[in-house]
Scaffold this motif. Structure first.
Motif, mmCIF file in Angstrom:
data_model
loop_
_atom_site.group_PDB
_atom_site.id
_atom_site.type_symbol
_atom_site.label_atom_id
_atom_site.label_comp_id
_atom_site.label_asym_id
_atom_site.label_seq_id
_atom_site.Cartn_x
_atom_site.Cartn_y
_atom_site.Cartn_z
ATOM 1 N N ARG A 137 0.889 -1.143 0.028
ATOM 2 C CA ARG A 137 -0.129 0.114 -0.014
ATOM 3 C C ARG A 137 0.916 1.295 0.111
ATOM 4 N NH1 ARG A 137 -5.273 0.901 3.709
ATOM 5 N NH2 ARG A 137 -5.765 3.004 2.996
ATOM 6 N N ILE A 138 0.547 2.326 -0.872
ATOM 7 C CA ILE A 138 1.416 3.450 -1.050
ATOM 8 C C ILE A 138 0.583 4.770 -0.320
ATOM 9 C CG2 ILE A 138 2.440 5.109 -2.488
ATOM 10 C CD1 ILE A 138 3.766 2.432 -2.228
ATOM 11 N N LYS A 139 -0.578 4.900 -0.998
ATOM 12 C CA LYS A 139 -1.503 5.912 -0.312
ATOM 13 C C LYS A 139 -2.827 5.878 -0.817
ATOM 14 C CE LYS A 139 -0.235 8.907 -4.288
ATOM 15 N NZ LYS A 139 0.341 10.188 -4.786
ATOM 16 N N GLY A 140 -3.954 6.854 -0.103
ATOM 17 C CA GLY A 140 -5.109 6.768 -0.664
ATOM 18 C C GLY A 140 -5.712 5.728 0.294
ATOM 19 N N GLY A 141 -7.139 5.539 -0.390
ATOM 20 C CA GLY A 141 -7.958 4.494 0.390
ATOM 21 C C GLY A 141 -9.147 5.119 1.202
ATOM 22 N N GLU A 142 -9.213 6.393 1.289
ATOM 23 C CA GLU A 142 -10.473 6.806 1.767
ATOM 24 C C GLU A 142 -11.692 6.618 1.119
ATOM 25 O OE1 GLU A 142 -12.340 11.378 3.240
ATOM 26 O OE2 GLU A 142 -11.116 11.270 1.464
ATOM 27 N N VAL A 143 -12.782 5.897 1.799
ATOM 28 C CA VAL A 143 -13.912 5.649 1.424
ATOM 29 C C VAL A 143 -15.114 6.680 1.623
ATOM 30 C CG1 VAL A 143 -15.578 3.386 1.052
ATOM 31 C CG2 VAL A 143 -13.246 3.236 1.239
ATOM 32 N N VAL A 144 -15.957 6.939 0.755
ATOM 33 C CA VAL A 144 -16.991 7.843 0.855
ATOM 34 C C VAL A 144 -18.214 7.326 0.117
ATOM 35 C CG1 VAL A 144 -15.545 9.811 1.175
ATOM 36 C CG2 VAL A 144 -16.821 9.357 -1.043
ATOM 37 N N ARG A 145 -19.406 7.675 0.678
ATOM 38 C CA ARG A 145 -20.418 7.373 -0.021
ATOM 39 C C ARG A 145 -21.230 8.600 -0.163
ATOM 40 N NH1 ARG A 145 -21.623 2.177 0.613
ATOM 41 N NH2 ARG A 145 -20.940 1.086 2.187
ATOM 42 N N ALA A 146 -21.756 8.836 -1.485
ATOM 43 C CA ALA A 146 -22.223 10.280 -2.058
ATOM 44 C C ALA A 146 -23.320 10.211 -3.149
ATOM 45 C CB ALA A 146 -21.045 10.951 -2.609
ATOM 46 N N PRO A 147 -24.219 9.302 -3.018
ATOM 47 C CA PRO A 147 -24.467 8.027 -1.906
ATOM 48 C C PRO A 147 -23.641 6.974 -2.645
ATOM 49 C CG PRO A 147 -26.022 8.434 -3.472
ATOM 50 C CD PRO A 147 -25.475 9.318 -3.914
ATOM 51 N N LEU A 148 -23.218 6.954 -3.778
ATOM 52 C CA LEU A 148 -22.565 5.704 -4.249
ATOM 53 C C LEU A 148 -21.062 5.541 -3.577
ATOM 54 C CD1 LEU A 148 -24.226 6.765 -7.163
ATOM 55 C CD2 LEU A 148 -23.280 4.345 -7.897
ATOM 56 N N LEU A 149 -20.528 4.284 -3.496
ATOM 57 C CA LEU A 149 -19.274 4.229 -2.924
ATOM 58 C C LEU A 149 -18.120 4.718 -3.885
ATOM 59 C CD1 LEU A 149 -17.854 2.530 -0.462
ATOM 60 C CD2 LEU A 149 -17.171 0.817 -2.422
ATOM 61 N N GLN A 150 -17.384 5.483 -3.392
ATOM 62 C CA GLN A 150 -16.319 6.231 -4.075
ATOM 63 C C GLN A 150 -14.911 6.086 -3.329
ATOM 64 O OE1 GLN A 150 -17.384 9.880 -6.314
ATOM 65 N NE2 GLN A 150 -19.004 9.741 -4.975
ATOM 66 N N PHE A 151 -13.915 6.229 -4.192
ATOM 67 C CA PHE A 151 -12.463 6.260 -3.870
ATOM 68 C C PHE A 151 -12.062 7.834 -4.157
ATOM 69 C CE2 PHE A 151 -13.497 2.118 -4.237
ATOM 70 C CZ PHE A 151 -12.925 1.543 -3.076
ATOM 71 N N PRO A 152 -12.319 8.984 -3.557
ATOM 72 C CA PRO A 152 -11.950 10.402 -3.885
ATOM 73 C C PRO A 152 -10.593 10.535 -4.164
ATOM 74 C CG PRO A 152 -12.678 10.254 -1.520
ATOM 75 C CD PRO A 152 -13.007 9.002 -2.016
ATOM 76 N N ASP A 153 -9.621 9.876 -3.189
ATOM 77 C CA ASP A 153 -8.205 10.084 -3.480
ATOM 78 C C ASP A 153 -7.359 9.027 -4.043
ATOM 79 O OD1 ASP A 153 -8.506 12.784 -2.287
ATOM 80 O OD2 ASP A 153 -8.446 11.844 -0.360
ATOM 81 N N GLY A 154 -8.379 8.186 -4.514
ATOM 82 C CA GLY A 154 -7.761 6.881 -5.335
ATOM 83 C C GLY A 154 -7.284 5.886 -4.160
ATOM 84 N N PHE A 155 -6.699 4.764 -4.445
ATOM 85 C CA PHE A 155 -6.021 3.700 -3.715
ATOM 86 C C PHE A 155 -4.875 3.369 -4.379
ATOM 87 C CE2 PHE A 155 -5.429 -0.586 -2.199
ATOM 88 C CZ PHE A 155 -5.196 -0.253 -0.820
ATOM 89 N N PHE A 156 -3.574 3.804 -3.929
ATOM 90 C CA PHE A 156 -2.625 3.517 -4.754
ATOM 91 C C PHE A 156 -1.652 2.332 -4.248
ATOM 92 C CE2 PHE A 156 -3.850 7.579 -5.975
ATOM 93 C CZ PHE A 156 -3.376 7.829 -7.133
ATOM 94 N N VAL A 157 -1.261 1.423 -5.018
ATOM 95 C CA VAL A 157 -0.442 0.325 -4.554
ATOM 96 C C VAL A 157 1.186 0.294 -5.431
ATOM 97 C CG1 VAL A 157 -2.332 -1.051 -3.695
ATOM 98 C CG2 VAL A 157 -1.486 -1.345 -6.012
ATOM 99 N N LYS A 158 1.981 -0.411 -4.707
ATOM 100 C CA LYS A 158 3.299 -0.725 -5.627
ATOM 101 C C LYS A 158 3.182 -2.126 -5.871
ATOM 102 C CE LYS A 158 7.336 -0.944 -7.671
ATOM 103 N NZ LYS A 158 7.387 -0.802 -9.080
ATOM 104 N N VAL A 159 3.144 -2.687 -7.034
ATOM 105 C CA VAL A 159 3.095 -4.022 -7.647
ATOM 106 C C VAL A 159 4.474 -4.464 -8.107
ATOM 107 C CG1 VAL A 159 1.954 -5.961 -8.949
ATOM 108 C CG2 VAL A 159 0.665 -3.623 -8.262
ATOM 109 N N SER A 160 4.841 -5.688 -7.379
ATOM 110 C CA SER A 160 6.006 -6.511 -7.901
ATOM 111 C C SER A 160 5.769 -7.944 -8.220
ATOM 112 C CB SER A 160 7.297 -6.138 -6.772
ATOM 113 O OG SER A 160 6.779 -6.912 -5.645
ATOM 114 N N GLU A 161 6.722 -8.509 -8.823
ATOM 115 C CA GLU A 161 6.286 -10.168 -9.120
ATOM 116 C C GLU A 161 7.045 -10.930 -8.005
ATOM 117 O OE1 GLU A 161 6.253 -11.410 -13.253
ATOM 118 O OE2 GLU A 161 6.524 -9.514 -14.207
#
Length: 480
Positions: A453-477
């Motif tokens: 996990r890098i950053k983001g992950g805030e969850v809001v309802r407006a009224p649909l579920l949203q991730f306003p700041d995104g949800f960022f990850v770093k992926v490696s094999e």
């Protein structure tokens, strides 16, 4: 003096008329007792409260406040329409069984304009039965077993490999074009170009607005994106119809074997299938695939990274699947998917907490009686699963991500208290498709890749579920 009397009469008439109109707005006609609640202000009702953004995965404040004040069934007005909102599990289970008798499908005005102008609510049961049957034929159990399971694995493996090339990846934003490409391939044997899939990110949020069409509004932005997508679907429909017409006399016109081939072959056999309507239908199905599965993948990823012990248990289940194979590099098969017990717990728990939509809309076609109250014919019924999924009487510590709870949850609970794909006579035709997609994503992730996990992950309802700041990850094999 006479002019003064005239003005007094006019003003008095206006005041009485407005007062009478407001009274009738707040006290709609009903052959019985309406559920408790408020109709809000004339015309706008309680729409503004319904669209308030809540920075929590918990029940939206609009619902929570009224549930506490009025109970599990209450009346309101949203976007100018009288609405009854129900979070009563027993009533919802009953009424969803009454499709075609007491209720029928209903779409918001903004959705009908997004998908096909104003006739979506007048297509009738034959249309919905046809669409359900056709969707199951291409997205249902048999195609999943036969080919889609392995296709999902290939596409997701390629996508996550691409993610490893980036310093960080917004999970929600990157899964949208992947899902759109999959959907258009199944529907139309076509892979979209020009980043069209990215345009569909968060489009459902534009649906949940007043259909105000002028620059600067979310609905206006959605319409512009819709037009871009419709250029593609219209072009493909025209090409396929031309191709089908050339082959129907001697050869089988069903060359691709996809959803579009079936639809083109049925044009003229069903009244609602027209050259003008089919592009809208294809767009709607692609959008439904994108904007319902991508939030679930994002939420599952976030929950698992926040719960290392759960992630470890999930990884162990999938490592055992690989160990049992004669060839560890071979692809997933249906029997392996069905054996993923803990994975299905993770998926159920994600869906229970997700509740991407504020509810299921139905139009009342005959007076409905419930606990001494009457929901009049012509009203809209909003069946709200969120309150059921987050009910502490059914789910202990309901806001906690705890897949293990599903070990002890019986079929009666899932039938009445767990309805992420609807219920009754017309559950979502894409239910198994969505669950398989989630399971394959999790399998590819934990067996081939690592995420941080890098950053983001805030969850809001407006009224649909949203991730306003995104949800960022770093992926490696992973290296075996």
């Amino acid at each position: 003096m006479e002019i003064w009397y005239v003005w007094l009469f006019v003003i008095s008439f206006i005041v009485v008329s407005v007062g009478n109109w407001i009274y009738r707005w707040r006290n709609p006609k009903c052959k019985g007792i309406l559920p408790p609640g408020s109709m809000g202000f004339p015309l706008i009702g309680e729409t503004l409260s319904f669209f308030v953004t809540s920075k929590s995965i918990d029940i939206h404040p609009f619902l929570d406040e009224r549930l506490k004040r009025y109970g599990p069934l209450f009346k309101t007005s949203i976007a100018g329409r009288p609405v009854a909102v129900s979070s009563d599990a027993d009533f919802n289970h009953f009424v969803l069984q009454q499709e075609g008798k007491l209720i029928e499908l209903y779409y918001m005005d903004s959705f009908t304009q997004m998908v096909h102008h104003d006739d979506m609510n007048n297509l009738g049961g034959s249309f919905h039965r046809y669409i359900r049957r056709s969707v199951l034929g291409h997205f249902g159990l048999e195609p999943l077993k036969r080919k889609l399971l392995s296709e999902f694995e290939d596409v997701i493996s390629h996508e996550l490999h691409e993610w490893t090339k980036q310093p960080e990846v917004d999970v929600k934003r990157r899964t949208v074009p992947m899902l759109f490409d999959l959907a258009t391939q199944i529907l139309m044997s076509h892979k979209a170009e020009d980043n069209l899939g990215e345009d569909l990110n968060n489009m459902l949020q534009g649906f949940m607005r007043f259909p105000l069409y002028f620059p600067g509004t979310a609905f206006y932005d959605c319409i512009q994106k819709k037009r871009k997508a419709l250029k593609l679907t219209t072009k493909l429909v025209e090409e396929r119809m031309e191709s089908y017409g050339l082959n129907k006399d001697g050869e089988d016109g069903n060359k691709n074997g996809d959803f579009l081939d079936q639809i083109v072959g049925d044009i003229g056999k069903e009244d609602f299938l027209t050259k003008e309507f089919v592009p809208f239908m294809l767009f709607g199905l692609a959008l439904a695939t994108v904007e319902t599965i991508s939030p679930a993948i994002t939420l599952a990823t976030m929950f698992l990274l926040d719960n290392p012990s759960v992630l470890q248990q999930l990884t162990e289940e999938h490592e055992k699947i690989l160990e049992k194979r004669e060839d560890a590099s071979s692809g997933l098969v249906w029997e392996e998917y069905k054996s993923m017990t803990f994975t299905h717990y993770v998926i159920n728990e994600t869906l229970r907490l997700e509740n991407v939509l504020p509810g299921m809309l139905r139009k009342v076609i005959a007076d409905i009686h419930c606990n001494g109250y009457t929901i009049p014919k012509g009203w809209v019924l909003l069946v709200n699963p969120t309150a059921q999924h987050l009910d502490s009487k059914t789910y202990e510590d309901p806001l906690t991500f705890n897949p293990a709870r599903w070990k002890n949850i019986g079929s009666n609970t899932t039938a009445k208290h767990f309805i992420p794909f609807g219920g009754g006579n017309r559950p979502c035709a894409g239910a198994e498709f969505s669950k398989v997609m989630l399971a394959v994503f999790l399998h590819v992730w934990v067996t081939k890749f690592r995420m941080v996990r890098i950053k983001g992950g805030e969850v809001v309802r407006a009224p649909l579920l949203q991730f306003p700041d995104g949800f960022f990850v770093k992926v490696s094999e992973k290296h075996r």
